[in-house]
Enzyme design. Structure first.
Site, PDB file in Angstrom:
ATOM      1  N   LYS A 165       1.818  11.279   0.334  1.00 23.17           N
ATOM      2  CA  LYS A 165       1.465   9.874   0.529  1.00 23.17           C
ATOM      3  C   LYS A 165       0.271   9.502  -0.331  1.00 23.17           C
ATOM      4  CE  LYS A 165      -1.625   9.923   4.587  1.00 23.17           C
ATOM      5  NZ  LYS A 165      -1.855   9.272   5.866  1.00 23.17           N
TER       6      LYS A 165
ATOM      7  N   SER B  21      11.903  -2.387  -6.080  1.00 25.33           N
ATOM      8  CA  SER B  21      11.125  -1.152  -6.204  1.00 25.33           C
ATOM      9  C   SER B  21       9.625  -1.374  -6.099  1.00 25.33           C
ATOM     10  CB  SER B  21      11.423  -0.443  -7.531  1.00 25.33           C
ATOM     11  OG  SER B  21      10.889  -1.190  -8.603  1.00 25.33           O
TER      12      SER B  21
ATOM     13  N   TYR C  16      12.030   2.253  -3.807  1.00 22.20           N
ATOM     14  CA  TYR C  16      12.017   3.445  -4.655  1.00 22.20           C
ATOM     15  C   TYR C  16      10.952   3.301  -5.736  1.00 22.20           C
ATOM     16  CZ  TYR C  16      14.794   0.512  -7.786  1.00 22.20           C
ATOM     17  OH  TYR C  16      15.222  -0.515  -8.590  1.00 22.20           O
TER      18      TYR C  16
END
Length: 181
Positions: free
Chosen positions: A63, A79, A112
């Protein structure tokens, strides 16, 4: 269930190898190579089927914590564009699915990764995701992976802490909870 098949394939492979050692004609020995290859392949095939049945646990893989949104581009297809330096630090891949948590408004959504220009410190939400953030919002970019029990013994997620300008402050493998809970 698969053990008899693996045992049979293993025994057959051993018998064929012993036969090869006794054959003096190289041309006949070459004919056995595809058979041996097929038997060895079956061993690996059954091994992978057994492995595929092992339970996996989805865990945090990586993360980027408290990144600042630098742009929101509604006209793009979709995205999140992330500075290449941050992608590498967080061990993310272009095209990888990530969850986004907006600290400012509580929104959670998936998208993504796209590679942004190295050193620009960009965090840009594109397409429909751009409606879920505002420039300046703090977000957490989260990637997950599935681990089996053996892999969890060496489990170390990558946590990238950044400042208000998306400069890397720290990269750690520790998950630290709040003292307020």
């Amino acid at each position: 269930d698969y053990i008899p098949h693996i045992s049979f394939a293993l025994i057959a492979t051993i018998i064929i190898f012993i036969s090869l050692l006794k054959i003096s004609n190289i041309h006949i020995a070459i004919l056995y190579i595809p058979i041996i290859s097929l038997l060895v392949f079956n061993i690996f095939l059954y091994k992978n089927k057994i492995k595929g049945q092992i339970m996996t646990i989805p865990m945090l893989y990586s993360k980027i914590h408290r990144a600042t949104v630098t742009d929101a581009n509604l006209e793009y297809i979709g995205s999140i564009t992330i500075d290449e330096e941050l992608i590498e630090a967080a061990k993310l891949r272009v095209g990888q699915k990530v969850d986004i948590v907006n600290i400012n408004n509580g929104e959670r959504f998936s998208t993504y990764v796209l590679k942004g220009e190295r050193g620009k410190k960009d965090i840009c939400l594109n397409g429909a995701a751009a409606r879920k953030v505002e420039i300046g919002d703090k977000i957490i970019i989260i990637a997950y992976a599935s681990y089996c029990e053996d892999e969890l013994k060496k489990y170390k997620p990558t946590v990238v802490h950044v400042d208000d300008e998306n400069n890397i402050i720290e990269i750690t493998n520790e998950l630290i909870g709040s003292n307020k809970c």
